[in-house]
Design an enzyme around this catalytic site. Sequence first.
Site, PDB file in Angstrom:
ATOM      1  N   GLU A 143     -33.320 -42.533   3.405  1.00 29.26           N
ATOM      2  CA  GLU A 143     -31.931 -42.929   4.158  1.00 29.26           C
ATOM      3  C   GLU A 143     -31.357 -44.019   4.250  1.00 29.26           C
ATOM      4  OE1 GLU A 143     -32.389 -40.684   7.730  1.00 29.26           O
ATOM      5  OE2 GLU A 143     -32.773 -38.738   6.826  1.00 29.26           O
TER       6      GLU A 143
ATOM      7  N   HIS B  17     -33.136 -43.396  13.922  1.00 23.58           N
ATOM      8  CA  HIS B  17     -33.197 -42.190  13.602  1.00 23.58           C
ATOM      9  C   HIS B  17     -34.337 -41.364  14.022  1.00 23.58           C
ATOM     10  CE1 HIS B  17     -32.455 -37.959  12.440  1.00 23.58           C
ATOM     11  NE2 HIS B  17     -33.500 -38.233  11.430  1.00 23.58           N
TER      12      HIS B  17
ATOM     13  N   HIS C  50     -36.271 -37.423  16.515  1.00 26.98           N
ATOM     14  CA  HIS C  50     -35.914 -36.170  16.773  1.00 26.98           C
ATOM     15  C   HIS C  50     -36.323 -35.653  18.382  1.00 26.98           C
ATOM     16  CE1 HIS C  50     -37.039 -35.627  12.166  1.00 26.98           C
ATOM     17  NE2 HIS C  50     -35.721 -36.279  12.495  1.00 26.98           N
TER      18      HIS C  50
ATOM     19  N   HIS D 181     -31.145 -31.109  14.308  1.00 25.45           N
ATOM     20  CA  HIS D 181     -31.740 -31.948  13.609  1.00 25.45           C
ATOM     21  C   HIS D 181     -32.509 -33.248  14.284  1.00 25.45           C
ATOM     22  CE1 HIS D 181     -31.561 -34.864   9.795  1.00 25.45           C
ATOM     23  NE2 HIS D 181     -32.883 -35.054  10.495  1.00 25.45           N
TER      24      HIS D 181
END
Length: 269
Positions: free
Chosen positions: A119, A142, A144, A214
Site C-alpha cells: 500500500e 492504517h 483495524h 475494513h
Amino acid sequence: MNSVLDNRPVLKKEIYKIAEVAGYLWQNGWAERNGGNITVNITEFVDDEIKQTPAISEVKQIGVTLPYLKGCYFYCKGTGKRMRDLARWPMDNGSIIRILDDCASYVIIADNPVQPTSELPSHLTVHNHLIGKGSNYKATVHTHPIELVAMSHNKKFLGKDVLTNILWSMIPETKAFCPLGLGIIPYTLPGSVELADATLKELDDYDVVMWEKHGVFAQGLDVMDAFDQIDVLSKSAKIYINARCMGFEPDGMSQEQMAEMSRAFNLPK
C-alpha cells in the site's frame, strides 16, 4: 551489524516511537497477522551522511509521480511483516527509503532490503498531498480497530458525520482530541485506486477516515499523534457498545453540550 540508527539518537527515537505504536496496535487486537501499515516522513532527521548512503536495492517504481516527495525519506513497514515483530525489531520489519529525483521511483537505503508495504503508493500519495498543501503532518497509520469496524457494519451509522457525532457524544475527550471527527468511505476494494482517491478526498476534512467493514486510515503530526486520534475514537466506540450490551441506548452529550465544549476549548465546529 551496523545500523543507520547508530549514533543518531534523534532518528533512533523517532523509529522507536513507530515501534512503540506498532506494539500498541498489536496489543489492542487491531493488527492481526500482517494487518495494518505505518509510513512516516523522516526527512527532517536525515543527515548528510545518510544522504550519501548507497542503495541496498534496485530502483523500484512507485506507480505514480509525486512531485513534492523529491529527495524525501520515509520509514515504511515491510510487506507481509507483523506489527508485533516491528514492535521488537523495527529495522528488520521495515525499511528506510529514498525518493529519487524523478519523483516516481525509490530505493531502499537501510537497514535491510525489506520491501515496503504493497500500500506504499497510497501512503506516499497522501504524504505528497500533505507536503503540497503545506501541512506539518508526517505520519500515516492504517489499522483495524475492532469496535469501530463493528460499528461500520450498521448502515445507519454511515451517513455523513452520524458516527462522528455519536462518538463525540460519548466522552468529552473525544471531541477535544479528535476535533475533526471521522470521515466515512463506503466499502471499496482494499488497495484499489478508487479507495486511495476517496481517502485523499476525505482527508481534506478529517484526520481519521473509516473504510467501511475494513479499518481506519489516520494522519498526524507524528505516529503517536495519528495513533492517539484512533485511540480516543475507539474508546468512544467501546463506551457506546458497552452501553448497548447493558441493554440501553446511551444518551450521549447533547449538541448544546458539545457546542459549549467547542467554544470553551476553541475547537472546530
